[in-house]
Design a protein around this motif. Structure first.
Motif, PDB file in Angstrom:
ATOM      1  N   MET A  92     -24.838  26.653 -31.255  1.00  0.00           N
ATOM      2  CA  MET A  92     -24.544  27.727 -32.198  1.00  0.00           C
ATOM      3  C   MET A  92     -25.818  28.518 -32.479  1.00  0.00           C
ATOM      4  O   MET A  92     -26.574  28.202 -33.394  1.00  0.00           O
ATOM      5  CB  MET A  92     -24.001  27.121 -33.499  1.00  0.00           C
ATOM      6  CG  MET A  92     -22.957  26.040 -33.257  1.00  0.00           C
ATOM      7  SD  MET A  92     -21.525  26.670 -32.404  1.00  0.00           S
ATOM      8  CE  MET A  92     -20.383  26.646 -33.747  1.00  0.00           C
ATOM      9  N   ALA A  94     -25.771  31.879 -32.938  1.00  0.00           N
ATOM     10  CA  ALA A  94     -25.482  33.146 -33.615  1.00  0.00           C
ATOM     11  C   ALA A  94     -26.152  33.207 -34.978  1.00  0.00           C
ATOM     12  O   ALA A  94     -26.311  32.191 -35.648  1.00  0.00           O
ATOM     13  CB  ALA A  94     -23.971  33.313 -33.781  1.00  0.00           C
ATOM     14  N   VAL A  96     -25.078  34.241 -38.006  1.00  0.00           N
ATOM     15  CA  VAL A  96     -23.836  34.584 -38.710  1.00  0.00           C
ATOM     16  C   VAL A  96     -24.177  35.064 -40.119  1.00  0.00           C
ATOM     17  O   VAL A  96     -24.977  34.417 -40.809  1.00  0.00           O
ATOM     18  CB  VAL A  96     -22.923  33.342 -38.807  1.00  0.00           C
ATOM     19  CG1 VAL A  96     -21.596  33.696 -39.459  1.00  0.00           C
ATOM     20  CG2 VAL A  96     -22.687  32.718 -37.433  1.00  0.00           C
ATOM     21  N   PRO A 126     -17.289  31.589 -43.754  1.00  0.00           N
ATOM     22  CA  PRO A 126     -17.184  30.208 -43.283  1.00  0.00           C
ATOM     23  C   PRO A 126     -18.456  29.818 -42.527  1.00  0.00           C
ATOM     24  O   PRO A 126     -19.024  30.642 -41.811  1.00  0.00           O
ATOM     25  CB  PRO A 126     -15.979  30.233 -42.338  1.00  0.00           C
ATOM     26  CG  PRO A 126     -15.781  31.667 -41.964  1.00  0.00           C
ATOM     27  CD  PRO A 126     -16.294  32.475 -43.134  1.00  0.00           C
ATOM     28  N   ILE A 128     -19.639  28.134 -39.579  1.00  0.00           N
ATOM     29  CA  ILE A 128     -19.000  27.715 -38.326  1.00  0.00           C
ATOM     30  C   ILE A 128     -19.642  26.432 -37.807  1.00  0.00           C
ATOM     31  O   ILE A 128     -18.949  25.512 -37.358  1.00  0.00           O
ATOM     32  CB  ILE A 128     -19.090  28.857 -37.290  1.00  0.00           C
ATOM     33  CG1 ILE A 128     -18.458  30.129 -37.873  1.00  0.00           C
ATOM     34  CG2 ILE A 128     -18.388  28.464 -35.993  1.00  0.00           C
ATOM     35  CD1 ILE A 128     -18.771  31.393 -37.091  1.00  0.00           C
ATOM     36  N   LEU A 129     -20.958  26.365 -37.890  1.00  0.00           N
ATOM     37  CA  LEU A 129     -21.665  25.174 -37.412  1.00  0.00           C
ATOM     38  C   LEU A 129     -21.243  23.932 -38.201  1.00  0.00           C
ATOM     39  O   LEU A 129     -20.939  22.889 -37.613  1.00  0.00           O
ATOM     40  CB  LEU A 129     -23.178  25.386 -37.528  1.00  0.00           C
ATOM     41  CG  LEU A 129     -24.065  24.184 -37.230  1.00  0.00           C
ATOM     42  CD1 LEU A 129     -23.855  23.677 -35.806  1.00  0.00           C
ATOM     43  CD2 LEU A 129     -25.532  24.523 -37.464  1.00  0.00           C
ATOM     44  N   PHE A 146     -29.107  26.074 -34.881  1.00  0.00           N
ATOM     45  CA  PHE A 146     -30.408  26.728 -34.960  1.00  0.00           C
ATOM     46  C   PHE A 146     -30.817  26.866 -36.416  1.00  0.00           C
ATOM     47  O   PHE A 146     -29.968  26.914 -37.305  1.00  0.00           O
ATOM     48  CB  PHE A 146     -30.359  28.117 -34.301  1.00  0.00           C
ATOM     49  CG  PHE A 146     -30.584  28.039 -32.823  1.00  0.00           C
ATOM     50  CD1 PHE A 146     -29.613  27.490 -32.000  1.00  0.00           C
ATOM     51  CD2 PHE A 146     -31.760  28.495 -32.256  1.00  0.00           C
ATOM     52  CE1 PHE A 146     -29.818  27.372 -30.638  1.00  0.00           C
ATOM     53  CE2 PHE A 146     -31.977  28.393 -30.891  1.00  0.00           C
ATOM     54  CZ  PHE A 146     -31.008  27.839 -30.079  1.00  0.00           C
ATOM     55  N   LYS A 160     -31.579  20.875 -42.957  1.00  0.00           N
ATOM     56  CA  LYS A 160     -30.413  21.625 -42.466  1.00  0.00           C
ATOM     57  C   LYS A 160     -29.587  20.789 -41.501  1.00  0.00           C
ATOM     58  O   LYS A 160     -28.358  20.818 -41.542  1.00  0.00           O
ATOM     59  CB  LYS A 160     -30.893  22.914 -41.789  1.00  0.00           C
ATOM     60  CG  LYS A 160     -29.779  23.851 -41.396  1.00  0.00           C
ATOM     61  CD  LYS A 160     -30.299  25.241 -41.107  1.00  0.00           C
ATOM     62  CE  LYS A 160     -30.760  25.930 -42.375  1.00  0.00           C
ATOM     63  NZ  LYS A 160     -31.300  27.273 -42.120  1.00  0.00           N
ATOM     64  N   LYS A 164     -25.706  20.185 -42.332  1.00  0.00           N
ATOM     65  CA  LYS A 164     -24.657  20.750 -41.474  1.00  0.00           C
ATOM     66  C   LYS A 164     -23.919  19.669 -40.691  1.00  0.00           C
ATOM     67  O   LYS A 164     -22.835  19.904 -40.176  1.00  0.00           O
ATOM     68  CB  LYS A 164     -25.276  21.738 -40.492  1.00  0.00           C
ATOM     69  CG  LYS A 164     -26.058  22.853 -41.159  1.00  0.00           C
ATOM     70  CD  LYS A 164     -25.313  24.141 -41.121  1.00  0.00           C
ATOM     71  CE  LYS A 164     -26.168  25.283 -41.637  1.00  0.00           C
ATOM     72  NZ  LYS A 164     -25.435  26.542 -41.631  1.00  0.00           N
TER      73      LYS A 164
HETATM   74  O1  C5P Z   1     -27.304  28.241 -42.757  1.00  0.00           O
HETATM   75  P1  C5P Z   1     -28.135  28.877 -41.702  1.00  0.00           P
HETATM   76  O2  C5P Z   1     -27.662  30.250 -41.334  1.00  0.00           O
HETATM   77  O3  C5P Z   1     -29.594  28.852 -41.952  1.00  0.00           O
HETATM   78  O4  C5P Z   1     -27.915  27.941 -40.421  1.00  0.00           O
HETATM   79  C1  C5P Z   1     -28.189  28.363 -39.140  1.00  0.00           C
HETATM   80  C2  C5P Z   1     -27.293  27.677 -38.165  1.00  0.00           C
HETATM   81  O5  C5P Z   1     -25.966  27.643 -38.645  1.00  0.00           O
HETATM   82  C3  C5P Z   1     -27.209  28.409 -36.849  1.00  0.00           C
HETATM   83  O6  C5P Z   1     -26.966  27.452 -35.836  1.00  0.00           O
HETATM   84  C4  C5P Z   1     -26.017  29.326 -37.056  1.00  0.00           C
HETATM   85  O7  C5P Z   1     -25.433  29.705 -35.841  1.00  0.00           O
HETATM   86  C5  C5P Z   1     -25.112  28.446 -37.868  1.00  0.00           C
HETATM   87  N1  C5P Z   1     -24.220  29.165 -38.798  1.00  0.00           N
HETATM   88  C6  C5P Z   1     -22.869  29.220 -38.547  1.00  0.00           C
HETATM   89  N2  C5P Z   1     -22.032  29.862 -39.443  1.00  0.00           N
HETATM   90  C7  C5P Z   1     -22.543  30.390 -40.571  1.00  0.00           C
HETATM   91  C8  C5P Z   1     -23.911  30.339 -40.843  1.00  0.00           C
HETATM   92  C9  C5P Z   1     -24.733  29.735 -39.921  1.00  0.00           C
HETATM   93  O8  C5P Z   1     -22.405  28.722 -37.517  1.00  0.00           O
HETATM   94  N3  C5P Z   1     -21.717  30.996 -41.416  1.00  0.00           N
END
Ligand code: C5P
Length: 220
Positions: A92, A94, A96, A126, A128-129, A146, A160, A164
């Motif tokens: 992941m 992205a 986001v 949401p 996603i990770l 990431f 993190k 996560k």
């Molecule tokens: O919470 P943060 O954005 O710092 O975490 C980064 C990681 O979480 C990345 O791998 C990012 O792709 C993923 N992420 C996600 N969905 C979100 C926020 C972050 O998949 N809404």
């Protein structure tokens, strides 16, 4: 036919920013170029994986030889990820958007002459990770997240990883002075259950190749 160590494996990669609409002509975005996620998808492909590449509106073109699923918003990205599962591994990458505009309307917001700017109400998107990591059904055997940090990189990224529920975190220092965001190089630290590996600063393509090799080793 070239056979690589990821032949027969399906890997999902998210990449790029998301755009969150404010109204039909405006959006909230971030500075992700999609370069690192694109390089990772290409490297996984080169090791023989079938790659589903779920990408927001990136500035770099997607790699060839992968299945490209183009999305705009975080919610579209989540839906596309859900559609693309099951996978053996998920990366992941992205960026986001954490929030979207709750009251995004179908009409362009106009100045109303009062001199008062509009108020944007925000709702959390949401994660996603975290959601993929927590799946009981269809959870990829390996979930890689990431962490773009500007300070206390290892400490924040380790926290993190726990929060996560993913297996690995690729942490990178995105302080403006590093030039990493939007640049061609990256300096990452790979954080796993069994320890922390600091990789020297190298091209994003080389980071991608190393990560793909680590993924192949973990799935072997
Ligand atoms: O919470 P943060 O954005 O710092 O975490 C980064 C990681 O979480 C990345 O791998 C990012 O792709 C993923 N992420 C996600 N969905 C979100 C926020 C972050 O998949 N809404």
């Amino acid at each position: 036919v070239s056979r690589g160590p990821l032949e027969g494996r399906h890997v999902l990669v998210t990449s790029g920013p998301t755009h969150e609409p404010i109204d039909p002509v405006r959006y909230l975005a971030n500075r992700s170029s999609g370069a690192q996620g694109t390089a990772i998808a290409a490297a996984l492909r080169d090791l023989g994986a079938r790659v589903s590449f779920v990408t927001g509106p990136a500035t770099v073109p997607p790699p060839e030889g992968v299945e490209v699923i183009a999305v705009e918003t975080a919610r579209q990205m989540r839906d596309a990820v859900q559609q693309a599962l099951p996978a053996d591994a998920a990366v992941m990458a992205a960026a986001v958007a954490d929030w979207r505009v709750t009251n995004a309307g179908a009409r362009k917001i106009k100045k109303d002459g009062s001199g008062k700017p509009p108020v944007l109400d925000m709702t959390e998107n949401p994660d996603i990770l975290a959601w993929v990591s927590g799946l009981t059904d269809r959870r990829p055997a390996l979930v890689v997240g990431f962490a773009a940090e500007t300070d206390d990189v290892i400490e924040n990224a380790t926290a993190k990883r726990a929060r996560k529920g993913c297996d690995w975190i690729v942490a990178n220092d995105v302080s403006p002075a590093t030039g990493i965001m939007g640049g061609t190089e990256n300096a990452v630290t790979l954080i796993r259950q069994d320890g922390v590996q600091e990789w020297p600063r190298m091209g994003k393509d080389e980071v991608a190749r190393r990560l793909a090799r680590e993924i192949a080793r973990a799935l072997a």
